[in-house]
Design a protein around this motif. Structure first.
Motif, mmCIF file in Angstrom:
data_model
loop_
_atom_site.group_PDB
_atom_site.id
_atom_site.type_symbol
_atom_site.label_atom_id
_atom_site.label_comp_id
_atom_site.label_asym_id
_atom_site.label_seq_id
_atom_site.Cartn_x
_atom_site.Cartn_y
_atom_site.Cartn_z
ATOM 1 N N LYS A 184 49.198 57.767 55.147
ATOM 2 C CA LYS A 184 49.045 56.585 56.000
ATOM 3 C C LYS A 184 49.242 56.932 57.471
ATOM 4 O O LYS A 184 48.438 56.563 58.340
ATOM 5 N N GLU A 223 49.192 59.890 58.886
ATOM 6 C CA GLU A 223 48.199 60.857 59.354
ATOM 7 C C GLU A 223 46.885 60.151 59.705
ATOM 8 O O GLU A 223 46.247 60.456 60.711
ATOM 9 N N GLN A 224 46.469 59.199 58.863
ATOM 10 C CA GLN A 224 45.236 58.451 59.154
ATOM 11 C C GLN A 224 45.388 57.582 60.390
ATOM 12 O O GLN A 224 44.444 57.432 61.179
ATOM 13 N N THR A 225 46.585 56.997 60.578
ATOM 14 C CA THR A 225 46.835 56.196 61.773
ATOM 15 C C THR A 225 46.724 57.055 63.026
ATOM 16 O O THR A 225 46.101 56.656 64.023
ATOM 17 N N LYS A 226 47.287 58.236 62.984
ATOM 18 C CA LYS A 226 47.232 59.139 64.145
ATOM 19 C C LYS A 226 45.803 59.589 64.417
ATOM 20 O O LYS A 226 45.374 59.657 65.589
ATOM 21 N N GLU A 227 45.035 59.869 63.363
ATOM 22 C CA GLU A 227 43.637 60.248 63.547
ATOM 23 C C GLU A 227 42.845 59.127 64.207
ATOM 24 O O GLU A 227 42.009 59.367 65.094
ATOM 25 N N ALA A 228 43.103 57.887 63.770
ATOM 26 C CA ALA A 228 42.394 56.741 64.351
ATOM 27 C C ALA A 228 42.774 56.550 65.820
ATOM 28 O O ALA A 228 41.912 56.300 66.675
ATOM 29 N N ARG A 264 40.968 58.949 68.062
ATOM 30 C CA ARG A 264 39.580 58.555 68.301
ATOM 31 C C ARG A 264 39.499 57.392 69.286
ATOM 32 O O ARG A 264 38.609 57.330 70.136
ATOM 33 N N GLN A 268 39.468 52.546 63.440
ATOM 34 C CA GLN A 268 38.613 52.735 64.603
ATOM 35 C C GLN A 268 37.546 51.649 64.681
ATOM 36 O O GLN A 268 37.239 51.141 65.764
ATOM 37 N N ASP A 285 38.715 56.831 54.119
ATOM 38 C CA ASP A 285 38.179 56.497 55.441
ATOM 39 C C ASP A 285 39.038 55.460 56.162
ATOM 40 O O ASP A 285 38.539 54.734 57.016
ATOM 41 N N ASP A 319 41.131 55.811 58.479
ATOM 42 C CA ASP A 319 41.102 56.039 59.919
ATOM 43 C C ASP A 319 39.838 55.452 60.546
ATOM 44 O O ASP A 319 39.873 54.923 61.660
#
Length: 699
Positions: A299, A301-306, A309, A461, A455, A457
């Motif tokens: 969770k 990690e996906q938040t940080k990736e988003a 972006r 976005q 998906d 992230d």
């Protein structure tokens, strides 16, 4: 146009079907006889038709599925439809061997209670539940006798929203078996003219589509048809055991000669507003991020990736800050900073360093972010012509600090004071989503659920892209006070690029000569006013241009204060109220001045909680199958005709088989039809005498 104000309807509750003799438990298929292709567990779904009619962004959809039980024993047949979250059900019927059982559609709170009660009493009921990102799932099951046919018909409606410059109609395709007659038909009528139209399916390639998909548009009309043959269904290259399985999406947009468009029909108006080419208003964004222990791993990690972006997409005139909350609250900077290249580079380093820790203090996290935005405005740290936004992401309930949802809502409402919107993103399923949604809505924002898929992230976005480009703030839509009776929402914090504002209302005078609408808002460089004026000539031309519009609606349902009325065109009127009591008024179409066939109105009563012995009225006995039967056929007094015993509500009536003329198709000669004639003036067949039900004129 009044339909846009109807509430979301979520339950179809049917009369008890156990009375018809169907067992409640499913049976295992016995015997070894050969069954045709497309039969699953003894049940063949031989037809599924989705018919959509769209007029001025308003979609009327009818899903009809027909099935037959080819097993040797009774089988349970299920009907599943996944609906858009923004849609509302207006009608549901179930037909078994020609007998139609109308549904009672209930609103959300009453629906859940009545559904549980119906199931506990062994009755057939359907309930809508959350299904996915864009869908709610409607499910109903019924036991069907061997060899019997069943037809499910669900009607739902939806106001299509403009998203990233397009209107989207989203259909879930999942027949789960080969279907001889599978069809999607969509007709679109837009008075402004259609500028583009497309359709695509996630489960098929262009090569597979072949002749199955056709799409076309010209002027104000568009059409999409999807009819895969059995061979095409068999050859689907990407399908699994469930065959056609995925998303079917229709997108389109309209011509825009001016920012606004007003359409008037039958005393109602709808006003569409979507200006283009305006400069983007600078924004200040407080990102309030949950970094509690439950966010650990994928969770976070996906938040940080988003977030990384999103930082790539921020404009230099924007301002931002990150507020992290767990058991306590921390921030990246003490105040908002401008999105300069240097600051954005530092922000990226900060995002990469975020880790999880502690509990969940939603209250203090939100209040810190709101305070930061208010302070930036008060201290003139941000441009005067800019707007503020709070975006919160959390995956759980508050469990430290102020944890009462109602108190958190109060604190947030008092802190924002209507000055800017709050958007809440709920990550995963283990949270109080209703709390997040209510808090966002009362602060002029909205909530979204972020699903824990690969998906996630991109979902985050994608949400940001919806609010990244405000074109107007403080939008007010005004109309002449003496011209309007009722009005939907007409003030908005923001207008975002690619979206649309829709206002509907009722006019004082249906025959008005002109109608004026003003839209006022604050732009990036100055205040703007957009005026749209509709003259008598335009109203007349628009009404003439409407297709058999509105005649597409063969069924109309109105629900208010516990009373539901459904009108089925040229068929009947169904009135429901109380605890499952339904009256059906049947329209008998006969020739007005015919010497034999006089106009009359019949009705029967459906009572889903009492035996039919407690119902009465003309034809009232015929609705429950076990209450009406013809038996003991024998020679009559006339050797050319047979007599029989008709049993109605425990009354035994002598009837004679004969014929009658039906003049509906041929007024001069008529058509011979076989029927039973009741002796003894029909006493016991109806309550009272037949003259009680004669109407001098229906037409």
């Amino acid at each position: 146009m009044a339909s846009v104000w109807w509430p979301c309807l979520v339950l179809a509750l049917l009369s008890a079907l156990a009375a018809s003799g169907f067992p409640r438990s499913p049976f295992r298929l016995l015997g070894k006889r050969s069954l045709p292709e497309g039969v699953t567990d003894g049940v063949e779904v031989y037809s599924t038709i989705i018919n959509s009619k769209v007029t001025s962004r308003f979609a009327h959809n009818v899903v009809t599925t027909r099935a037959v039980n080819r097993a040797d024993k009774a089988k349970e047949v299920s009907f599943d439809v996944e609906l858009p979250k923004t849609a509302f059900i207006t009608n549901f019927t179930l037909t078994i061997d020609g007998v139609t059982y109308p549904g009672n559609v209930k609103e959300k709170e009453a629906a859940k209670k009545q559904y549980e009660k119906a199931v506990s009493q062994g009755k057939t009921a359907g309930l809508v539940k959350a299904s996915g990102r864009k869908l709610e799932k409607f499910t109903v099951s019924v036991n069907v006798a061997a060899g019997s046919k069943v037809t499910f018909e669900l009607t739902y409606e939806e106001l299509l929203k403009r998203h990233k410059g397009k209107y989207e109609m989203y259909l879930k395709i999942q027949p789960k078996q080969l279907v001889k007659h599978f069809e999607i038909e969509a007709d679109i009528f837009e008075p402004q003219g259609i500028s583009m139209l497309d359709a695509e399916a996630s489960f098929i390639t262009n090569d597979f589509l072949g002749s199955a998909l056709t799409k076309s548009f010209s002027g104000k009309k568009g059409h999409v048809s999807f009819k895969p043959s059995l061979d095409q269904q068999r050859s689907c290259p990407t399908c699994t055991d469930s065959l056609l399985n995925g998303d079917f999406t229709i997108t389109y947009d309209v011509n825009r000669e001016s920012p606004g468009n007003v359409q008037i029909v039958n005393g109602y108006f709808v006003h569409f507003f979507a200006p283009q080419g305006l400069p983007v208003v600078p924004k200040s964004v407080a990102f309030v991020i949950d970094v509690s222990g439950s966010m650990a791993g994928r969770k976070l990690e996906q938040t940080k990736e988003a977030l990384l972006r999103i930082l790539e997409d921020m404009k230099e005139e924007d301002y931002l800050n990150f507020i992290l909350f767990s058991g306590d609250v921390s921030t990246w900077k003490e105040h908002l900073v401008q999105a300069t290249p240097e600051n954005l580079q530092e922000a990226k380093m900060f995002v990469k360093s975020i880790d999880d820790r502690g509990m969940t203090n939603i209250n203090d996290g939100l209040l810190r972010g709101i305070s930061m935005l208010n302070k930036a405005r008060e201290e003139h740290r941000v441009p005067e012509r800019s707007t503020s936004i709070v975006i919160m992401l959390t995956d759980g309930d508050a469990n430290v600090g102020e944890s009462r949802p109602e108190k958190i809502q109060e604190n947030v409402r008092n802190a924002i004071r209507g000055k800017f919107p709050l958007y809440n993103l709920g990550f995963g399923n283990n949270l109080n989503y209703n709390f997040l949604e209510n808090m966002a809505l009362e602060n002029q924002g909205f909530a979204r659920r972020i699903y824990e898929d690969s998906d996630a992230d991109l979902q985050l976005q994608g949400f940001y892209e919806e609010v990244a480009n405000p074109l107007l703030t403080g939008v007010e839509v005004e109309y002449p006070e003496n011209a309007i009776l009722d009005l939907t929402q007409n003030t908005y914090q923001h207008f975002y690029d690619g979206s649309e504002i829709v206002v509907a209302g009722r006019l004082v005078d249906e025959d008005m000569n002109s109608f004026k609408a003003d839209v006022k808002g604050h732009g990036a460089t100055n205040d703007l006013t957009f005026t749209e004026e509709v003259t008598t000539e335009k109203i007349t031309l628009w009404n003439r241009a409407m297709p058999s519009t509105f005649s597409w609606l063969d069924t109309l349902t109105v629900t208010q204060d516990g009373l539901s009325m459904m009108i089925n065109k040229k068929k009947n009127m169904v009135v429901s109220f109380g605890d499952g009591v339904t009256f059906v008024v049947v329209l008998h179409q006969v020739w007005k001045k015919h010497p034999v066939h006089r106009d009359f109105l019949g009705f029967y009563v459906v009572d889903s909680h009492r035996m039919s012995a407690q119902t009465h009225g003309l034809l009232g006995q015929f609705f429950q199958p076990f209450d009406f039967k013809v038996s003991d056929i024998r020679p009559g007094s006339d050797p050319t005709k047979s007599d029989a015993t008709l049993v109605v509500k425990n009354h035994q009536l002598t009837v004679t088989r004969g014929s009658q003329k039906d003049y509906r198709k041929d007024a001069s000669v008529g058509t011979k039809v076989v029927c039973w004639f009741v002796h003894n003036n029909g006493q016991g067949l109806i309550d009272g005498v037949h003259t009680d039900y004669v109407i001098p004129s229906l037409f």
